[in-house]
Design an enzyme around this catalytic site. Sequence first.
Site, mmCIF file in Angstrom:
data_model
loop_
_atom_site.group_PDB
_atom_site.id
_atom_site.type_symbol
_atom_site.label_atom_id
_atom_site.label_comp_id
_atom_site.label_asym_id
_atom_site.label_seq_id
_atom_site.Cartn_x
_atom_site.Cartn_y
_atom_site.Cartn_z
ATOM 1 N N GLU A 206 0.824 -1.197 0.000
ATOM 2 C CA GLU A 206 0.000 0.000 0.000
ATOM 3 C C GLU A 206 0.865 1.257 0.000
ATOM 4 O OE1 GLU A 206 -4.157 -0.247 1.702
ATOM 5 O OE2 GLU A 206 -3.135 0.860 3.283
ATOM 6 N N HIS A 399 -1.878 -6.315 16.256
ATOM 7 C CA HIS A 399 -1.261 -6.434 14.920
ATOM 8 C C HIS A 399 -2.119 -5.880 13.785
ATOM 9 C CE1 HIS A 399 -3.947 -9.694 13.960
ATOM 10 N NE2 HIS A 399 -3.293 -10.039 12.874
#
Lengths: 476, 137
Positions: A206, A399
């Site tokens: 990304e 996470h």
Amino acid sequence: MDTQGLERIDDTAWRIPRDGAMHVPAILFADAALLAEMDEKVREQIRNVATLPGIVKAAWAMPDAHWGYGFPIGGVAAFDPAQGGVVSAGGVGFDISCGVRTLLTGLRREQVQAEAERLADALFGSIPAGVGSTGRIHLNDAAMDAMLEGGASWAVGRGYGWPEDLERIEENGRMEGARPDCVSAHAKKRQRDEIGTLGSGNHYLEVQHVAAIHDPRIAGAFGLREGDVVVSIHCGSRGLGHQIGTEFLREMALAAQEYGIHLPDRELACAPIDSPVGQRYLGAMRAGINCALANRQVITHLTREVFARIFPEAEPKLLYDVSHNTCKEETHDVDGQPRRLFVHRKGATRAFGPGHPSLPAVFRDTGQPVIIGGSMGTASYILAGTAESEARAFSSACHGAGRAMSRHQSRKRWQGRALVDELAGRGILIRSPSLRGVAEEAPGAYKDVSAVVQVADRAGLAKLVARLEPMITIKG
Amino acid sequence: MPWEHFQHMADIGIRGIGETPEEAFAEAALALTAVITDPAKVAPREAVPIEGKAPDREFLFLDWINALIYEMATRHMLFGRFEVTLDGNRLEARAWGEPVDRARHQPAVEIKGATLTELKVYRREDGQWVAQCVVDV
């Protein structure tokens, strides 16, 4: 989750007191809202983890915990070999050393925006992603073993990346104690042409912009300014890790009985750390960690090649690389005494605080960067390890977002093409080989990662530093 | 329906249902393919032999699904037709399929491995055999 049977420690932590077969209490990090959303299965699974031999202090569930297999995703547990402690393939998961790294491009949002379509197409053309994709590198037997021993350091030696990248990777880019001889021929075959590939599912590359700075001092030390563009890469050890996980899960599930370990759930598959199977698993799992580090390193190189074509002035530097499916031997403070423990983090990120001896000088004053990936189209976050995280959960943090909805529900609710168009309307370009995959990874199918990191910050697991918003997502 | 998916939050359960354990194993394999793509889109152009042996029937089923995951990953193939023979805790099978065609199959996701979660092989009250487990994606 129902709060019955839970003791409230403070507004971000809840205790399940030790009872029955539990050796230690279980602790859930969540505020009332996250706890209410959390699956009942997390309670059952984290209690089960607390029954495993040699567990020290507590079994912890991070704020993003959800129903896994055996251990919950977002589960943390440490075991002492001197107390008959175990190592568990189910406590690491299939995607060994799945993790995230973030690159600082040095570019500003406006610069990248002007070339966004071109950059998206070029990244999609260069980074192999999705089912059946293969990488540029084909590994023969000798190269495979060298990669499994060398990790990112092997990749840099082959010209994939820069030597200065290595200190910005956990374990300095190379996990010690890897044993390629403990990795099966099947696992190696599955990896032969998968180095430098993203995979599929929730894995992505990304391009993001820094949308907000929460801690200017640490953000400054990390090199993050509002409006800067970064690249985050989320993937793991590919077929090799999956195969190691598959094989040892089976072997340990069958072996536990021989070692007299009662498993309340077969999926907790484990063996004593000092046993032959335990040692072989550690050797193979560490090789899996190196595979993931090498994989993210090669993808970093491919990313830099693309940036060099479009933005010749850019030199994307590595901020840091974290893994969130591991078992690592670490020293932790237990009742004032340092002890060597085998810490399982399954869907949990290591979060060493300031002054930790294993951190490079650049992070000594700030704590390590803790990178929390969002889902497609949603924010991601950079946090930093804190001193109090050690006492909270042996320096561990969350996470990611975690699914709120199954793939099937997601596919019924969203159309891939419509989602791509909708996100494009919001200035987020999606590139993926599979529209069905896009529908299954719809942003709405995931929990709100912002709520998760807020709680991690308030609980002292890690400190919120910056928020990243997506510009381009390459999905597998 | 002789195969179906069942819900698991992060992952997917695959379930095969048949007159015999063999049929249930073969149907579950179709459910596995359906996690990735529509099995009807997979042409049975090439057969791959698969053999297995395990301590019990549930582990044999686990091995069967894992063998298919391995063959799909290393051959870059998808499978759409299966023939299974069981002899005690031994399995002999053939899986027919073709190389992944990303445009035509639109493969949604890679499967990492079969898990022990909800792993069951049993005969239902109506006499039908069921073979199932959750797969990690």
